[in-house]
Scaffold this motif. Structure first.
Motif, PDB file in Angstrom:
ATOM      1  N   PHE A 104      28.678  33.120  20.311  1.00  0.00           N
ATOM      2  CA  PHE A 104      27.995  33.454  19.058  1.00  0.00           C
ATOM      3  C   PHE A 104      28.672  32.883  17.804  1.00  0.00           C
ATOM      4  N   THR A 105      29.988  32.971  17.721  1.00  0.00           N
ATOM      5  CA  THR A 105      30.678  32.561  16.485  1.00  0.00           C
ATOM      6  C   THR A 105      30.355  31.108  16.091  1.00  0.00           C
ATOM      7  N   PRO A 106      30.254  30.172  17.055  1.00  0.00           N
ATOM      8  CA  PRO A 106      29.911  28.797  16.645  1.00  0.00           C
ATOM      9  C   PRO A 106      28.540  28.678  15.984  1.00  0.00           C
ATOM     10  N   GLN A 107      27.669  29.687  16.158  1.00  0.00           N
ATOM     11  CA  GLN A 107      26.329  29.604  15.565  1.00  0.00           C
ATOM     12  C   GLN A 107      26.259  30.154  14.142  1.00  0.00           C
ATOM     13  N   VAL A 108      27.286  30.901  13.698  1.00  0.00           N
ATOM     14  CA  VAL A 108      27.148  31.629  12.428  1.00  0.00           C
ATOM     15  C   VAL A 108      27.520  30.731  11.249  1.00  0.00           C
ATOM     16  N   HIS A 109      27.140  31.162  10.050  1.00  0.00           N
ATOM     17  CA  HIS A 109      27.514  30.422   8.838  1.00  0.00           C
ATOM     18  C   HIS A 109      28.835  30.921   8.270  1.00  0.00           C
ATOM     19  N   ALA A 110      29.179  32.170   8.567  1.00  0.00           N
ATOM     20  CA  ALA A 110      30.492  32.701   8.168  1.00  0.00           C
ATOM     21  C   ALA A 110      30.785  33.924   9.022  1.00  0.00           C
TER      22      ALA A 110
ATOM     23  N   ALA B 134      31.347  36.940   1.891  1.00  0.00           N
ATOM     24  CA  ALA B 134      31.182  36.046   3.055  1.00  0.00           C
ATOM     25  C   ALA B 134      29.860  35.286   2.959  1.00  0.00           C
ATOM     26  N   ALA B 135      28.797  35.983   2.539  1.00  0.00           N
ATOM     27  CA  ALA B 135      27.488  35.315   2.429  1.00  0.00           C
ATOM     28  C   ALA B 135      27.503  34.254   1.328  1.00  0.00           C
ATOM     29  N   PHE B 136      28.153  34.562   0.206  1.00  0.00           N
ATOM     30  CA  PHE B 136      28.200  33.596  -0.900  1.00  0.00           C
ATOM     31  C   PHE B 136      29.075  32.393  -0.533  1.00  0.00           C
ATOM     32  N   VAL B 137      30.185  32.643   0.153  1.00  0.00           N
ATOM     33  CA  VAL B 137      31.045  31.529   0.572  1.00  0.00           C
ATOM     34  C   VAL B 137      30.339  30.698   1.650  1.00  0.00           C
ATOM     35  N   ALA B 138      29.532  31.357   2.473  1.00  0.00           N
ATOM     36  CA  ALA B 138      28.813  30.625   3.530  1.00  0.00           C
ATOM     37  C   ALA B 138      27.924  29.538   2.944  1.00  0.00           C
ATOM     38  N   ILE B 139      27.331  29.792   1.760  1.00  0.00           N
ATOM     39  CA  ILE B 139      26.418  28.790   1.196  1.00  0.00           C
ATOM     40  C   ILE B 139      27.139  27.843   0.210  1.00  0.00           C
ATOM     41  N   ASP B 140      28.413  28.066  -0.048  1.00  0.00           N
ATOM     42  CA  ASP B 140      29.172  27.172  -0.936  1.00  0.00           C
ATOM     43  C   ASP B 140      30.646  27.132  -0.502  1.00  0.00           C
ATOM     44  N   PRO B 141      30.889  26.733   0.755  1.00  0.00           N
ATOM     45  CA  PRO B 141      32.240  26.894   1.310  1.00  0.00           C
ATOM     46  C   PRO B 141      33.319  26.083   0.609  1.00  0.00           C
ATOM     47  N   SER B 142      32.943  25.013  -0.052  1.00  0.00           N
ATOM     48  CA  SER B 142      33.986  24.220  -0.704  1.00  0.00           C
ATOM     49  C   SER B 142      34.341  24.758  -2.100  1.00  0.00           C
ATOM     50  N   HIS B 143      33.671  25.816  -2.539  1.00  0.00           N
ATOM     51  CA  HIS B 143      34.003  26.447  -3.824  1.00  0.00           C
ATOM     52  C   HIS B 143      34.175  27.948  -3.626  1.00  0.00           C
ATOM     53  N   ALA B 144      35.142  28.313  -2.780  1.00  0.00           N
ATOM     54  CA  ALA B 144      35.300  29.725  -2.416  1.00  0.00           C
ATOM     55  C   ALA B 144      35.675  30.594  -3.619  1.00  0.00           C
ATOM     56  N   LEU B 145      36.428  30.030  -4.550  1.00  0.00           N
ATOM     57  CA  LEU B 145      36.831  30.818  -5.729  1.00  0.00           C
ATOM     58  C   LEU B 145      35.596  31.229  -6.538  1.00  0.00           C
ATOM     59  N   GLU B 146      34.746  30.261  -6.827  1.00  0.00           N
ATOM     60  CA  GLU B 146      33.559  30.525  -7.637  1.00  0.00           C
ATOM     61  C   GLU B 146      32.573  31.422  -6.886  1.00  0.00           C
ATOM     62  N   ALA B 147      32.389  31.144  -5.599  1.00  0.00           N
ATOM     63  CA  ALA B 147      31.444  31.952  -4.811  1.00  0.00           C
ATOM     64  C   ALA B 147      31.902  33.406  -4.727  1.00  0.00           C
ATOM     65  N   THR B 148      33.209  33.604  -4.621  1.00  0.00           N
ATOM     66  CA  THR B 148      33.751  34.972  -4.545  1.00  0.00           C
ATOM     67  C   THR B 148      33.532  35.711  -5.863  1.00  0.00           C
TER      68      THR B 148
END
Ligand SMILES: Nc1ncnc2c1ncn2[C@@H]1O[C@H](COP(=O)(O)OP(=O)(O)O)[C@@H](O)[C@H]1O
Ligand SMILES: Cc1ncsc1CCOP(=O)(O)O
Ligand SMILES: [Mg+2]
Length: 281
Positions: A68-74, A218-232
């Motif tokens: 399952f984990t390989p299928q998730v976005h985060a 986790a959901a916000f970082v999933a859609i913008d993983p290269s900007h974790a600071l801003e997404a958080t």
């Protein structure tokens, strides 16, 4: 989100636009979030993710994570009701997330309550989470790697302002973005520090609001993983805005819980843009 959209020196208006962009992306992309979380928080966490437009799945068996984990976005890991049986499943899922290049987010609930829990959190942090979100006492305990000092179980005995230096230190040592929640939420990568000033004090009187906002991160970082600071920062501010609007209809913690979820679901651009209060410190 494109790199050009992320700049230095943004004012509150730009941060609010960014928060709206993040929420809109969560709604349109509906990221799948695997949650290995505590028994107390499962319901509020799943409903928070659904209200925001994400897709929660509370799958925690180490036997099924390889599928399952390989299928998730985060992946979201929360140690709130940690047990000997669950810890290996958390470690296995975190390793899978890293192997398959998925962001994973840690909520170190009550990190200093026991030696077992502190070591578990530090071991998980060595597996490179993208974000660690805790209350002030949890972040101070992790930064000091110290057990038992001024802890009160799952609740904080410090203000979030007390933990800013600890958060910077933990971010630098771990490589994770670290967020401290409280009256002001602080978010840091060890270098930059953002403050998010949304929310209402009554949110502390609903169990698992901290767990729920970490899942939202986790959901916000999933859609913008290269900007974790801003997404958080966006996730914390958006959750706070939902709390503010919910509080206008609530009569106490139980009705705030309901109205917060309704408000998160109904948030529109006008409310987000006019209410989000994020700034660089
Ligand atoms: N005094 C406060 N004013 C506004 N929002 C708050 C306050 N305290 C906590 N919050 C919000 O409540 C949520 C849970 O935070 P917190 O209670 O610090 O976490 P935890 O449950 O992990 O201790 C976060 O979204 C935070 O921003
Ligand atoms: C009460 C409790 N006990 C173990 S986990 C938990 C929930 C804590 O949730 P939060 O840290 O979000 O308040
Ligand atoms: Mg709490």
């Amino acid at each position: 989100m494109e790199d050009g959209e992320q700049g230095e020196g943004e004012g509150e208006g730009e941060w609010a636009s960014k928060a709206w962009a993040h929420l809109s992306s969560v709604r349109s992309l509906s990221p799948l979030i695997q949650c290995i979380t505590n028994f107390v928080s499962m319901d509020l966490t799943a409903n928070t993710l659904l209200s925001a437009g994400a897709s929660p799945a509370m799958l925690h068996s180490s036997t099924e994570s390889p599928d399952f984990t390989p299928q998730v976005h985060a992946l979201y890991i929360n140690v709130g009701t940690l047990s000997d049986a669950w810890l290996p499943a958390m470690i296995a899922a975190a390793e899978l997330a890293t192997k398959f290049n998925k962001p994973w987010i840690l909520d170190p609930v009550a990190a200093a309550a026991s030696r077992f829990r502190l070591k578990a959190c530090l071991d998980l942090i060595s597996l490179k989470p993208s974000v660690i979100r805790g209350n002030a006492s949890e972040i101070i305990a992790l930064a000091d790697a110290s057990f038992g000092s001024s802890t009160k179980g799952v609740d904080s005995s410090h203000d979030s302002t007390d933990a800013v230096e600890a958060a910077k230190s933990l971010a630098s040592s771990s490589g994770a973005v670290v967020a401290v929640s409280g009256a002001v939420d602080f978010i840091t990568d060890g270098n930059r520090v953002l403050g998010a000033r949304n929310g209402v004090p009554m949110m502390q009187k609903i169990t698992a609001t901290g767990c729920a906002v970490t899942a939202l991160i986790a959901a916000f970082v999933a859609i913008d993983p290269s900007h974790a600071l801003e997404a958080t920062a966006s996730a914390l501010a958006v959750f706070g805005v939902a709390g503010e609007i919910g509080m206008e209809m609530a009569r106490g913690p139980a009705s705030l819980r309901m109205h917060l979820i309704d408000s998160l679901h109904g948030l529109d651009q006008t409310a987000v843009i006019s209410r989000v209060k994020i700034s660089a410190l």
